[in-house]
Design an enzyme around this catalytic site. Sequence first.
Site, PDB file in Angstrom:
ATOM      1  N   PRO A   1      23.375  81.937  25.818  1.00 19.11           N
ATOM      2  CA  PRO A   1      23.439  82.016  24.467  1.00 19.11           C
ATOM      3  C   PRO A   1      24.792  80.851  23.955  1.00 19.11           C
ATOM      4  CG  PRO A   1      23.569  84.001  25.088  1.00 19.11           C
ATOM      5  CD  PRO A   1      23.762  83.315  26.261  1.00 19.11           C
ATOM      6  N   GLU A   2      24.490  79.776  23.216  1.00 18.82           N
ATOM      7  CA  GLU A   2      25.977  79.010  22.728  1.00 18.82           C
ATOM      8  C   GLU A   2      25.072  79.064  21.189  1.00 18.82           C
ATOM      9  OE1 GLU A   2      26.983  75.563  24.616  1.00 18.82           O
ATOM     10  OE2 GLU A   2      26.185  76.227  26.759  1.00 18.82           O
TER      11      GLU A   2
ATOM     12  N   LYS B   1      29.760  82.081  18.057  1.00 18.95           N
ATOM     13  CA  LYS B   1      28.787  83.059  18.890  1.00 18.95           C
ATOM     14  C   LYS B   1      28.670  84.457  18.687  1.00 18.95           C
ATOM     15  CE  LYS B   1      29.898  79.557  22.711  1.00 18.95           C
ATOM     16  NZ  LYS B   1      30.847  79.750  23.773  1.00 18.95           N
TER      17      LYS B   1
ATOM     18  N   ARG C   1      35.631  75.573  33.633  1.00 17.55           N
ATOM     19  CA  ARG C   1      34.257  75.716  33.943  1.00 17.55           C
ATOM     20  C   ARG C   1      33.687  74.364  34.654  1.00 17.55           C
ATOM     21  NH1 ARG C   1      32.308  78.902  30.272  1.00 17.55           N
ATOM     22  NH2 ARG C   1      30.716  79.201  31.487  1.00 17.55           N
TER      23      ARG C   1
END
Length: 260
Positions: free
Chosen positions: A2-3, A58, A250
């Site tokens: 989910p973004e 989000k 990341r």
Amino acid sequence: MPELPEVELARTVLCDALHREIASVDDNDDWVCRPHPPGQIAAALVGGELTAAHRRGKTMWCETSTGPHLGIHLGMGGQIIVDGRVGPTGPEHRAPGPRKPEWDRFTVRFADGGRLTLFDKRRLGRVRLDPDIDALGPDAATITREEFRTRVRRGHAAVKARLLDQTVLAGVGNLLADETLWQASISPSRPADELRPAEVDRLHDCLEASLKAAVAHGGVHTGEVIPYRHADAACPRCGSPMRHGTVGGRSTWWCSTEQR
DNA sequence: CCATATGTTAAAAG
DNA sequence: ACTTTTAACATATG
């Protein structure tokens, strides 16, 4: 999964849960529902109904007839399921895997027999009352060019780190950041405050385009460069090797020649 | 056993 | 004091 695009699609599923009497609530997962003790969210909802579903970045939240807002965050892999309708939050949507009952982390049961569930194997999703929406920056889908310029360029961190910082703007995740930077031909590790104004504007244009495409096609995984985020891949535009490293904490992939 | 995973955040470091 | 980076979080999967 989910973004912003996945969460927006999940929000539309959430709308199916509106205006239905809430008969009971399973909020027994005290990790997902922290800091609320089991029963607290239930007590706040039972007897009322959800009246509206919103999103910023989000984070989703529902207004309720009983007063408090019901905040829902999908974490790293959560999905919203309403009466069996699954929010399209990634490849799993198209090829649903096993759905063990213990992966249902939070459930609202309606008087009509239907239900709203947060399904989340990894348990990094979150349900809480009255989430602090104002802690988030402007939504990535509606941030203005002016806001984007000043917020992203304020700070010496890598531009990718700025894009991922939810207090700068809300909604960009790891894949969308890689996609947007690739579209804009900008290196993820460039210090944000060293970008030329024209480059920041280009980044904003590419963010808008990437977001729009992702929402239309069903998720960030449909991005043009996403299938090439792996070892031995070549840039789908110029054929140069894709490079890998850690940026903004990341896993990051970028074109070795085009992104400067 | 090891590494990785589309997110957040507390703690540490600068 | 403010900004940036790292580690930890819970869990599944290759």
